[in-house]
Write an enzyme that holds these catalytic residues in place. Structure first.
Site, PDB file in Angstrom:
ATOM      1  N   ASP A 201       0.838  -1.196   0.000  1.00 49.02           N
ATOM      2  CA  ASP A 201       0.000   0.000   0.000  1.00 49.02           C
ATOM      3  C   ASP A 201       0.876   1.250   0.000  1.00 49.02           C
ATOM      4  O   ASP A 201       1.635   1.471   0.949  1.00 49.02           O
ATOM      5  CB  ASP A 201      -0.900  -0.034   1.241  1.00 49.02           C
ATOM      6  CG  ASP A 201      -2.074   0.921   1.114  1.00 49.02           C
ATOM      7  OD1 ASP A 201      -2.073   1.756   0.182  1.00 49.02           O
ATOM      8  OD2 ASP A 201      -2.994   0.834   1.942  1.00 49.02           O
ATOM      9  N   ASP A 202       0.785   2.046  -1.044  1.00 49.54           N
ATOM     10  CA  ASP A 202       1.543   3.308  -1.140  1.00 49.54           C
ATOM     11  C   ASP A 202       3.056   3.093  -1.180  1.00 49.54           C
ATOM     12  O   ASP A 202       3.819   3.891  -0.641  1.00 49.54           O
ATOM     13  CB  ASP A 202       1.218   4.254   0.039  1.00 49.54           C
ATOM     14  CG  ASP A 202      -0.108   4.962  -0.128  1.00 49.54           C
ATOM     15  OD1 ASP A 202      -0.841   4.664  -1.085  1.00 49.54           O
ATOM     16  OD2 ASP A 202      -0.416   5.842   0.705  1.00 49.54           O
TER      17      ASP A 202
ATOM     18  N   CYS B 264      -5.608   4.355  -3.779  1.00 54.62           N
ATOM     19  CA  CYS B 264      -6.025   3.032  -3.297  1.00 54.62           C
ATOM     20  C   CYS B 264      -7.373   2.569  -3.821  1.00 54.62           C
ATOM     21  O   CYS B 264      -7.482   1.516  -4.432  1.00 54.62           O
ATOM     22  CB  CYS B 264      -6.131   3.017  -1.773  1.00 54.62           C
ATOM     23  SG  CYS B 264      -4.885   3.921  -0.901  1.00 54.62           S
TER      24      CYS B 264
ATOM     25  N   LYS C 202      -6.422  -4.967   3.863  1.00 56.11           N
ATOM     26  CA  LYS C 202      -7.282  -3.813   3.541  1.00 56.11           C
ATOM     27  C   LYS C 202      -8.345  -4.115   2.488  1.00 56.11           C
ATOM     28  O   LYS C 202      -8.094  -4.816   1.518  1.00 56.11           O
ATOM     29  CB  LYS C 202      -6.359  -2.697   3.051  1.00 56.11           C
ATOM     30  CG  LYS C 202      -7.028  -1.544   2.346  1.00 56.11           C
ATOM     31  CD  LYS C 202      -6.153  -0.325   2.446  1.00 56.11           C
ATOM     32  CE  LYS C 202      -6.225   0.542   1.218  1.00 56.11           C
ATOM     33  NZ  LYS C 202      -5.442   1.783   1.403  1.00 56.11           N
TER      34      LYS C 202
ATOM     35  N   HIS D 184     -11.225  -1.237   1.692  1.00 57.81           N
ATOM     36  CA  HIS D 184     -11.303   0.134   1.163  1.00 57.81           C
ATOM     37  C   HIS D 184     -12.221   0.295  -0.046  1.00 57.81           C
ATOM     38  O   HIS D 184     -11.966   1.127  -0.931  1.00 57.81           O
ATOM     39  CB  HIS D 184      -9.899   0.667   0.828  1.00 57.81           C
ATOM     40  CG  HIS D 184      -9.815   2.165   0.990  1.00 57.81           C
ATOM     41  ND1 HIS D 184      -8.696   2.902   0.678  1.00 57.81           N
ATOM     42  CD2 HIS D 184     -10.743   3.056   1.413  1.00 57.81           C
ATOM     43  CE1 HIS D 184      -8.931   4.173   0.908  1.00 57.81           C
ATOM     44  NE2 HIS D 184     -10.166   4.290   1.363  1.00 57.81           N
TER      45      HIS D 184
ATOM     46  N   HIS E 111       1.912   2.076   4.073  1.00 59.89           N
ATOM     47  CA  HIS E 111       1.014   3.234   4.244  1.00 59.89           C
ATOM     48  C   HIS E 111       1.214   3.784   5.655  1.00 59.89           C
ATOM     49  O   HIS E 111       1.667   3.057   6.537  1.00 59.89           O
ATOM     50  CB  HIS E 111      -0.432   2.759   4.073  1.00 59.89           C
ATOM     51  CG  HIS E 111      -1.430   3.836   3.781  1.00 59.89           C
ATOM     52  ND1 HIS E 111      -1.789   4.791   4.703  1.00 59.89           N
ATOM     53  CD2 HIS E 111      -2.153   4.103   2.673  1.00 59.89           C
ATOM     54  CE1 HIS E 111      -2.695   5.597   4.163  1.00 59.89           C
ATOM     55  NE2 HIS E 111      -2.932   5.207   2.926  1.00 59.89           N
TER      56      HIS E 111
ATOM     57  N   ASP F  77      -0.173  -0.720  -4.968  1.00 60.60           N
ATOM     58  CA  ASP F  77      -1.477  -0.256  -5.462  1.00 60.60           C
ATOM     59  C   ASP F  77      -1.413   1.093  -6.168  1.00 60.60           C
ATOM     60  O   ASP F  77      -2.309   1.441  -6.923  1.00 60.60           O
ATOM     61  CB  ASP F  77      -2.518  -0.234  -4.334  1.00 60.60           C
ATOM     62  CG  ASP F  77      -2.195   0.773  -3.244  1.00 60.60           C
ATOM     63  OD1 ASP F  77      -1.025   1.217  -3.139  1.00 60.60           O
ATOM     64  OD2 ASP F  77      -3.106   1.117  -2.476  1.00 60.60           O
ATOM     65  N   ASN F  78      -0.369   1.863  -5.894  1.00 58.91           N
ATOM     66  CA  ASN F  78      -0.178   3.170  -6.544  1.00 58.91           C
ATOM     67  C   ASN F  78       1.181   3.692  -6.097  1.00 58.91           C
ATOM     68  O   ASN F  78       1.849   3.056  -5.282  1.00 58.91           O
ATOM     69  CB  ASN F  78      -1.302   4.171  -6.175  1.00 58.91           C
ATOM     70  CG  ASN F  78      -1.644   4.208  -4.704  1.00 58.91           C
ATOM     71  OD1 ASN F  78      -2.697   3.731  -4.286  1.00 58.91           O
ATOM     72  ND2 ASN F  78      -0.730   4.735  -3.892  1.00 58.91           N
TER      73      ASN F  78
ATOM     74  N   LYS G 186       1.674   9.768  -5.562  1.00 61.19           N
ATOM     75  CA  LYS G 186       0.297   9.288  -5.438  1.00 61.19           C
ATOM     76  C   LYS G 186      -0.695  10.423  -5.692  1.00 61.19           C
ATOM     77  O   LYS G 186      -0.417  11.567  -5.324  1.00 61.19           O
ATOM     78  CB  LYS G 186       0.101   8.755  -4.016  1.00 61.19           C
ATOM     79  CG  LYS G 186      -1.299   8.285  -3.703  1.00 61.19           C
ATOM     80  CD  LYS G 186      -1.402   7.851  -2.250  1.00 61.19           C
ATOM     81  CE  LYS G 186      -2.813   7.395  -1.916  1.00 61.19           C
ATOM     82  NZ  LYS G 186      -2.964   7.033  -0.494  1.00 61.19           N
TER      83      LYS G 186
END
Ligand SMILES: *[C@@H]1O[C@H](CO)[C@@H](O)[C@H](O)[C@H]1NC(C)=O
Ligand SMILES: *[C@@H]1O[C@H](CO)[C@@H](O)[C@H](O)[C@H]1NC(C)=O
Ligand SMILES: *[C@@H]1O[C@H](CO)[C@@H](O)[C@H](O)[C@H]1NC(C)=O
Ligand SMILES: *[C@@H]1O[C@H](CO)[C@@H](O)[C@H](O)[C@H]1NC(C)=O
Ligand SMILES: *[C@@H]1O[C@H](CO)[C@@H](O)[C@H](O)[C@H]1NC(C)=O
Ligand SMILES: *[C@@H]1O[C@H](CO)[C@@H](O)[C@H](O)[C@H]1NC(C)=O
Ligand SMILES: *[C@@H]1O[C@H](CO)[C@@H](O)[C@H](O)[C@H]1NC(C)=O
Ligand SMILES: *[C@@H]1O[C@H](CO)[C@@H](O)[C@H](O)[C@H]1NC(C)=O
Ligand SMILES: *[C@@H]1O[C@H](CO)[C@@H](O)[C@H](O)[C@H]1NC(C)=O
Length: 547
Positions: free
Chosen positions: A29-30, A68, A122, A124, A215, A279-280, A301
């Protein structure tokens, strides 16, 4: 005659390498482009992820969405998130939107082919009603959190400010308080292993391990498992937050090794396709800044520059190519049709979607079939970006608060040398060695790594900022760092791409204006995040969300 009968029979049976393979997606994540060491930086060693990369297929032109929620919506639906009203930005705490329940998800499609589906970590994609939560959207089992992030030990996330905090960790639907105090990356890894161990191997498995790391938590901090150890190991990183990010990434890297080892232990690794991705891009600065680095790419992001959307992705399968760099375009929405095809499903079952089946490219080395893609459309700022000509050109329209370069290069001498022994000794490599004859050597690794290294596109004397408020065109083959706007040299192409973006504009389902529902406040639910609108459903309610 015999021939035609055989052909007829074969046309019903899609040929796959594996029968029905298991799929395991491990998602960071991130995490920034520059924060896996196989992309060329020495600052944060990721020996397990690197070993997976060198043993597998590196998807070097893999694109995610800019954040996300949009990325996860694209992953699970095979469609651009602008079609499901989730294209613009992540869902906020207490926001009354979700992935629409009339859209079929990848796990629902796989279920029809006999798969058992698990999600760890996660979600989301909304939780205002029970009907929108993971176990109602195709997952047989879920262990994790519904919101965008939680704290790494306490599993809490703020309502609107730090004064009101709600617990967000569930075992299927049950509030799972007993895990408080366990470090998230370790807990999610252990739960994934538990799902793998408990899986009934008479059916195929689809597992997503959707990590919190790296994250930030709700207080905008990345927490590490043991600060003393992180400070010791990463003492060469001066910025404490960057150091913590490195510590969190180290645990994430270990998780990949442990998950692969569990698959091997269960004797199913050989029949499993593994996808690791972020994810990004990383939010180096700004909201939820985690000090991740997308260097040398532009932007972070939330932007449509390469730093926001060009994602780390690696695919491994025992019968797939090894140590291959694939430079064909691959969009996160392609995962659904690609996996569905790999599972023997008929692509026509998926209806008309944006995602493209890339299974032949992956399994047979066929040329990639994606020639273009929508990077994104922001229905509020009206920013948009589009990539065309097999990935060579990108048209960018709009402004971003973060249109420069951010984050550390990780290539200074103070960083440790790249340690190839660590890669060979990693749990991932040791595990893969048992099921495939990965004939890797030092030279292959160094050669692959230097081909992936984009540092050459950075010239520090160049003016970093750029103004694309009335279109920029970049040549990503020759300028992956998006330094030079060449729209004046390619007017016809620019006009053609503008028309393509306009077509997508016509199909955008706008994301509703953000509304934080005060009724979601955790104080009404014993300080937990709940499905707050279910209480208003009547037994005979006609609202489909109440179903
Ligand atoms: C969210 O709730 C507000 C207030 O009740 C309402 O106006 C809005 O339509 C809701 N949004 C959605 C997507 O249901
Ligand atoms: C889902 O429902 C929305 C309205 O809520 C509708 O606009 C859309 O076309 C539906 N999508 C599908 C795939 O049925
Ligand atoms: C953190 O690591 C140090 C050094 O290995 C150890 O002495 C300490 O007990 C650890 N702390 C915790 C909370 O585990
Ligand atoms: C390009 O951006 C401008 C300003 O942000 C906007 O008005 C315009 O609609 C955009 N054009 C297209 C074709 O998306
Ligand atoms: C590289 O890693 C191996 C295995 O962890 C270790 O024994 C060795 O000391 C490391 N080499 C350097 C130069 O750090
Ligand atoms: C795994 O698959 C590979 C390639 O098909 C094969 O060579 C190997 O023997 C298999 N290993 C196990 C443990 O089944
Ligand atoms: C970008 O250019 C537009 C004109 O095309 C101008 O209005 C705007 O102020 C510029 N933005 C910045 C940050 O320079
Ligand atoms: C409310 O939360 C506390 C912990 O914060 C827990 O001990 C208690 O069992 C919860 N009550 C209910 C009704 O779930
Ligand atoms: C649903 O039931 C309630 C009573 O529980 C009743 O007042 C209402 O008219 C019913 N609605 C429908 C659509 O049948």
């Amino acid at each position: 005659m015999l021939c035609s009968v055989l052909l007829f029979l074969f046309s019903f049976e899609i040929q796959t390498l594996y029968g029905k393979p298991n799929f395991v997606i491990i998602m960071a994540d991130d995490m920034g482009w520059n924060d896996v060491s196989f992309h060329g930086a020495n600052q944060i060693p990721t020996p397990n992820i690197d070993a997976l990369a060198y043993n597998g297929i590196i998807l070097n032109r893999f694109y995610t969405q800019q954040a996300c929620t949009p990325s996860r919506a694209a992953l699970l639906t095979g469609n651009y998130p602008t079609r499901t009203g989730l294209g613009r930005e992540p869902i906020s705490v207490g926001e009354n939107i979700s992935l629409p329940i009339n859209v079929t998800t990848l796990p629902q499609k796989l279920k029809a082919l006999g798969y058992a589906n698990y999600l760890v970590g996660k979600w989301h994609l909304g939780h205002h009603y029970k009907s929108v939560t993971p176990t109602r959207r195709g997952f047989d089992k879920f262990f994790g959190y519904w919101n965008g992030y939680v704290s790494f030990f306490d599993y809490m996330t703020y309502y609107t400010d730090a004064n009101i905090n709600g617990f967000d960790l569930r075992d299927n639907f049950r509030v799972a308080r007993e895990y408080r105090g366990q470090y998230a990356t370790e807990l999610f890894t252990n739960k994934a292993i538990e799902f793998i161990k408990g899986h009934d191997t008479s059916v195929p498995m689809f597992l997503i391990v959707s990590h919190l790391a790296p994250h930030t938590g709700p207080d905008s901090k990345v927490e590490v498992k043991n600060l003393t150890e992180t400070n010791e190991k990463f003492n060469y990183i001066r910025n404490q937050e960057r150091r913590n990010y490195a510590g969190a990434t180290e645990e994430l890297d270990k998780s990949v090794g442990e998950i692969l080892a569990a698959l091997a232990e269960k004797s199913i690794l050989n029949d499993t396709l593994i996808l690791f991705l972020s994810d990004n891009g990383a939010p180096t600065v700004g909201q939820y800044a985690n000090q991740g680095s997308n260097w040398p790419l532009r932007g972070i992001k939330m932007s449509y520059y390469e730093g926001g959307v060009r994602g780390t992705a690696v695919l491994w399968g025992s019968q797939l190519n090894k140590n291959v760099i694939n430079n064909d375009l691959f969009h996160i929405s392609d995962i659904m049709p690609t996996f569905y095809a790999a599972a023997g499903g008929h692509i026509s079952d998926l209806g008309i979607i944006d995602g493209i089946n890339q299974w032949d490219m992956i399994s047979k080395n066929a040329p990639g079939t994606r020639t273009e893609m929508l990077v994104g459309i922001n229905d509020r700022t009206r920013a948009a970006a589009y990539i065309d000509r097999k990935g060579q050109y990108k048209l960018f329209n709009g402004t971003s608060n973060y249109n420069s370069y951010y984050g550390e290069a990780g290539r200074l001498e103070e960083n440790p040398e790249y340690n190839i022994t660590e890669i060979f000794e990693s749990k991932v490599h040791q595990t893969l060695k048992k099921v495939s004859d990965a004939a890797l050597d030092d030279n292959m690794i160094l050669q692959t790594r230097s081909q992936l290294d984009l540092s050459r596109c950075r010239i520090d004397s160049e003016k970093p900022n750029i103004n694309c408020s009335s279109f920029c065109l970049f040549d990503l083959f020759n300028d992956p760092c998006e330094k030079i706007d060449i729209k004046d040299q390619q007017e016809d192409l620019v006009n053609e791409m503008k028309l393509k973006i306009e077509k997508y504009w016509e199909q955008v389902v706008p994301q509703p204006a953000k509304y934080i529902d005060p009724r979601s406040n955790p104080i009404y639910f014993n300080n937990t995040w709940d499905t707050w609108l279910n209480q208003f459903c009547l037994p005979n309610d006609s609202n489909p969300l109440c179903s």
